[in-house]
Design a protein around this motif. Structure first.
Motif, PDB file in Angstrom:
ATOM      1  N   ARG A 285      -4.221  -0.396  23.631  1.00 22.04           N
ATOM      2  CA  ARG A 285      -4.385  -1.433  23.953  1.00 22.04           C
ATOM      3  C   ARG A 285      -4.382  -2.492  22.368  1.00 22.04           C
ATOM      4  N   LEU A 286      -4.076  -1.825  21.700  1.00 23.00           N
ATOM      5  CA  LEU A 286      -3.665  -2.319  19.444  1.00 23.00           C
ATOM      6  C   LEU A 286      -1.657  -2.604  20.508  1.00 23.00           C
ATOM      7  N   ALA A 287      -1.309  -2.381  21.566  1.00 22.01           N
ATOM      8  CA  ALA A 287      -0.334  -2.635  21.613  1.00 22.01           C
ATOM      9  C   ALA A 287       0.247  -3.482  22.559  1.00 22.01           C
ATOM     10  N   ARG A 288      -0.667  -3.949  23.114  1.00 21.33           N
ATOM     11  CA  ARG A 288      -1.025  -5.575  24.105  1.00 21.33           C
ATOM     12  C   ARG A 288      -1.394  -6.129  23.307  1.00 21.33           C
ATOM     13  N   PHE A 289      -1.938  -5.804  21.835  1.00 16.32           N
ATOM     14  CA  PHE A 289      -2.136  -7.369  21.082  1.00 16.32           C
ATOM     15  C   PHE A 289      -0.970  -6.727  20.506  1.00 16.32           C
ATOM     16  N   GLY A 290       0.081  -6.594  20.308  1.00 17.31           N
ATOM     17  CA  GLY A 290       1.463  -6.592  19.103  1.00 17.31           C
ATOM     18  C   GLY A 290       1.334  -5.435  17.933  1.00 17.31           C
ATOM     19  N   TYR A 291       0.315  -5.180  17.943  1.00 14.28           N
ATOM     20  CA  TYR A 291      -0.338  -3.923  16.853  1.00 14.28           C
ATOM     21  C   TYR A 291       0.342  -2.550  17.046  1.00 14.28           C
ATOM     22  N   ARG A 292       1.023  -1.871  15.927  1.00 11.52           N
ATOM     23  CA  ARG A 292       1.070  -0.571  16.305  1.00 11.52           C
ATOM     24  C   ARG A 292       0.549   0.533  15.268  1.00 11.52           C
ATOM     25  N   SER A 293       0.559   2.019  15.806  1.00 11.78           N
ATOM     26  CA  SER A 293       0.070   2.890  15.127  1.00 11.78           C
ATOM     27  C   SER A 293       0.873   3.233  14.542  1.00 11.78           C
ATOM     28  N   ASP A 294       0.181   4.344  13.879  1.00  8.92           N
ATOM     29  CA  ASP A 294       1.559   5.278  12.989  1.00  8.92           C
ATOM     30  C   ASP A 294       0.555   6.115  12.664  1.00  8.92           C
ATOM     31  N   VAL A 295       1.263   7.843  11.801  1.00 10.36           N
ATOM     32  CA  VAL A 295       0.857   9.254  11.787  1.00 10.36           C
ATOM     33  C   VAL A 295       0.686   8.509  10.330  1.00 10.36           C
ATOM     34  N   LEU A 296      -0.485   9.953   9.652  1.00  7.01           N
ATOM     35  CA  LEU A 296      -0.972   9.753   8.736  1.00  7.01           C
ATOM     36  C   LEU A 296      -0.090  11.991   8.268  1.00  7.01           C
ATOM     37  N   GLY A 297      -0.169  12.718   7.480  1.00  4.72           N
ATOM     38  CA  GLY A 297       0.538  13.589   6.440  1.00  4.72           C
ATOM     39  C   GLY A 297      -0.703  14.247   6.848  1.00  4.72           C
TER      40      GLY A 297
END
Length: 499
Positions: A285-297
Motif C-alpha cells: 500500500r505504501l507503494a500505491r501511494f508513491g512511497y518506498r521502503s528500505d532496509v536497515l543494518g
C-alpha cells in the motif's frame, strides 16, 4: 472497586467503544468459489488444453522465481550508515508493542526495550493490551519500567487483531517516527538512532525502514525446525529484501521492527485491521501511494516457534494473509504499477504457490524413484523439468546459505540440504490456510511466546549471544503517575473486511 480495577483506571482510560467498520470488501470466499467452479468446468470441457496451459504457466512462473532469487543472490547489500553522528535534535519516536496473553514475557520485553539507546525525552512507548487481558495488564503495571513506557488499553470491538491494536496506538503517536516490535523481540539498542539518521538523510518518498530479523535460541541447542526457520528468515531479510530495496521496489514488510514516518502512516490509513498479514499488505500500500521502503543494518533478534504445534498456526496465518493481500491488490492492479505487480507475484504469490506444490512435488519425486527403483528402470521425467527443478532448489539453498553467512548464523550442511523437507511442511499449512480463508477469513492465529531461558534461569553471565549486540543495563525507574489515554471512538482504515 478492587485493587486491580483501581490500578487500571489510574493508568488508562477505556472508552465505550471503537467503530470497526471496514472500508472495503474483497469477498475472498466468493472469489475462491468462483475460481473453483471455473476450474472444474474447464477440467470437464477441455481437460487436455487446461493441463497444457497449467503446465506452461507453472513452468514459466517457476523459472521466473528462480531467476528472481538468483538475481537477489548476486546483488550486493547496500552499505548502512553507522549510528555515530548526532543530529541537532532527535525526532520523537513512538515504540509500539501489541500484546495478547503475554503476561509471562512482559518483564523480559520491558528489560529489552529499556536498553534502547535513544533520548528518553524523545521517546514514547505504548504497550497495547486488550480490555479482557487482565493478566498482561497486571504484569505491565507490576514491572518496573522507564517513564516513557506506558500501558494502553484498546477499546472493545472487533476484530481483536494486532493491526487493530496498532491503529489504536497510531492515534496516540506524536509527530515524528514510529516503530513496531513484538513481545519476544530484542532490538539492537542503536536501531532507533540508525533509522532516525536514515530518515533524516533520505528523500521524502522514504516512508518505511525494515530492520533485519535474526532468529536465535538462548541457553539451549536449537532444533532442526528452529534452524530451518532461522535460515528462512536469513534468506528473506538478508538477501531478498535488500535486493528489492536496492532497486526501489515494494517490500513485503515483516511484522516487526519496521520504522515509519507517522505522517505518512496516517495519510495512507494505518494498518488493515482485517488482514492477518498487515505487514505485507502495508508494504504494497505504501507503494500505491508513491512511497518506498528500505532496509536497515542493525538487527532485531527473535525466538523461533519451538515446535510444529506453534509453527503450523503461524504459517497458516501467513499464507492466509498473503492470499488476502493478493486479493486486495488484484482489485486495482493498475494502482500498484507493473513493477509492484511483478514483486507481488514473485514474493507473496510465489510463496502461496510454492507452499501448495512443495509437498506434492517432493512426494511425487520420491514415489517415482522408489517405483522405478523396484522395477529397475529410470524415472520418466522431462529433461527440462528436471533441470528447472534442480536449479530451483539449488538457487533456493544458495539463498539460504548466503543469508546465514550475512547474518552470522552457523548452520551445518545437513540442515541446508534437508531444507526441501521443511518446505514440504508448508503444504499442510497451505491446505489449512485455504480452509480458514473460507470459514474464518479474519481470525488471528496467536503465536504463543515464552521467556528465553537466559532470563528464566538468571544465567545471563554464562550465556553468549552470537549476534554480538551491546548489553545495556535495564532501567529500574518507577511506574509513572496517573496517565490517561484518549482514544477516538471512530476510525476508518482501508481494510479487507466485510462492510
Amino acid at each position: 472497586m478492587d485493587g486491580a480495577d483501581s490500578r487500571l483506571h489510574s493508568h488508562v482510560w477505556l472508552p465505550s467503544g471503537l467503530s470497526t467498520r471496514p472500508g472495503t470488501d474483497i469477498h475472498v470466499p466468493y472469489l475462491l468459489l468462483t475460481g473453483l467452479v471455473s476450474a472444474l468446468a474447464a477440467v470437464v470441457v477441455v481437460p487436455a488444453t487446461l493441463w497444457q496451459a497449467l503446465t506452461v504457466l507453472l513452468w514459466v512462473g517457476f523459472a521466473g522465481v528462480v531467476l528472481f532469487k538468483a538475481a537477489c543472490c548476486v546483488v550486493p547489500p547496500r552499505a548502512t550508515i553507522a549510528p555515530s553522528n548526532r543530529p541537532r535534535r532527535w525526532p520523537h519516536y513512538t515504540v509500539v508493542v501489541a500484546l495478547k496473553d503475554e503476561a509471562a514475557i512482559v518483564p523480559q520485553l520491558v528489560r529489552r526495550l529499556s536498553r534502547l539507546n535513544y533520548p528518553n525525552s524523545a521517546l514514547t512507548g505504548l504497550l497495547v493490551v486488550e480490555p479482557d487481558d487482565r493478566a498482561t495488564l497486571d504484569a505491565i503495571l507490576d514491572t518496573p519500567k522507564p517513564s516513557w513506557l506506558k500501558p494502553l488499553i484498546a477499546p472493545r470491538g472487533h476484530p481483536q487483531t494486532k493491526p487493530r491494536a496498532l491503529n489504536v496506538a497510531l492515534e496516540q503517536a506524536r509527530p515524528g517516527l514510529l516503530t513496531v516490535y513484538d513481545a519476544e523481540d530484542e532490538p539492537h539498542p542503536d536501531q532507533l538512532r540508525e533509522a532516525a539518521l536514515r530518515f533524516a538523510t533520505g528523500d521524502r518518498q522514504l516512508a518505511c525502514l525494515q530492520a533485519p530479523l535474526r532468529i536465535r535460541t538462548l541457553g539451549r541447542r536449537s532444533t532442526w525446525l528452529e534452524r530451518q526457520f532461522a535460515m528462512e528468515y536469513a534468506a528473506l531479510f538478508e538477501v531478498i529484501l535488500p535486493a528489492l530495496a536496492r532497486f526501489r521496489l515494494p517490500l513485503p514488510l515483516g511484522g516487526t521492527s519496521n520504522h515509519f514516518r507517522v505522517d505518512v502512516l496516517r495519510r495512507i490509513g494505518g494498518w488493515d485491521a482485517w488482514n492477518v498479514t498487515e505487514d505485507a499488505d502495508l508494504g504494497f500500500r505504501l507503494a500505491r501511494f508513491g512511497y518506498r521502503s528500505d532496509v536497515l543494518g542493525l538487527p532485531t533478534r527473535e525466538s523461533p516457534p519451538p515446535n510444529l504445534k506453534a509453527w503450523l498456526p503461524q504459517r497458516t496465518r501467513w499464507l492466509k494473509g498473503f492470499m488476502q493481500t493478493i486479493g486486495v491488490n488484484l482489485r486495482c492492479p493498475i494502482g500498484l504499477r507493473t513493477s509492484g505487480m511483478i514483486v507481488l507475484a514473485l514474493t507473496l504469490a510465489a510463496a502461496v504457490a510454492s507452499a501448495a506444490l512443495q509437498g506434492v512435488v517432493l512426494t511425487w519425486i520420491v514415489a517415482n524413484f522408489l517405483i522405478h527403483a523396484l522395477n529397475g528402470s529410470l524415472p520418466s521425467i522431462a529433461p527440462q523439468d528436471s533441470v528447472l527443478l534442480l536449479l530451483g532448489w539449488a538457487v533456493a539453498l544458495a539463498a539460504l546459505a548466503l543469508g546465514c553467512r550475512r547474518s552470522g548464523i552457523a548452520v551445518d550442511a545437513w540442515t541446508i540440504v534437508t531444507a526441501p523437507l521443511y518446505w514440504s511442511l508448508t503444504t499442510i499449512a497451505q491446505v489449512h490456510a485455504v480452509w480458514r480463508l473460507v470459514v474464518q477469513p479474519y481470525h488471528w492465529d496467536k503465536t504463543p511466546h515464552a521467556p528465553d531461558i537466559e532470563l528464566a534461569l538468571r544465567k545471563r553471565r554464562t550465556l553468549r549471544n552470537r549476534a554480538r549486540l551491546s548489553t545495556y543495563a535495564a532501567s529500574h525507574q518507577s511506574v509513572p503517575d496517573t496517565w490517561k489515554s484518549r482514544i477516538s471512538t471512530s476510525t476508518t482504515t482501508p481494510t479487507s473486511g466485510p462492510e
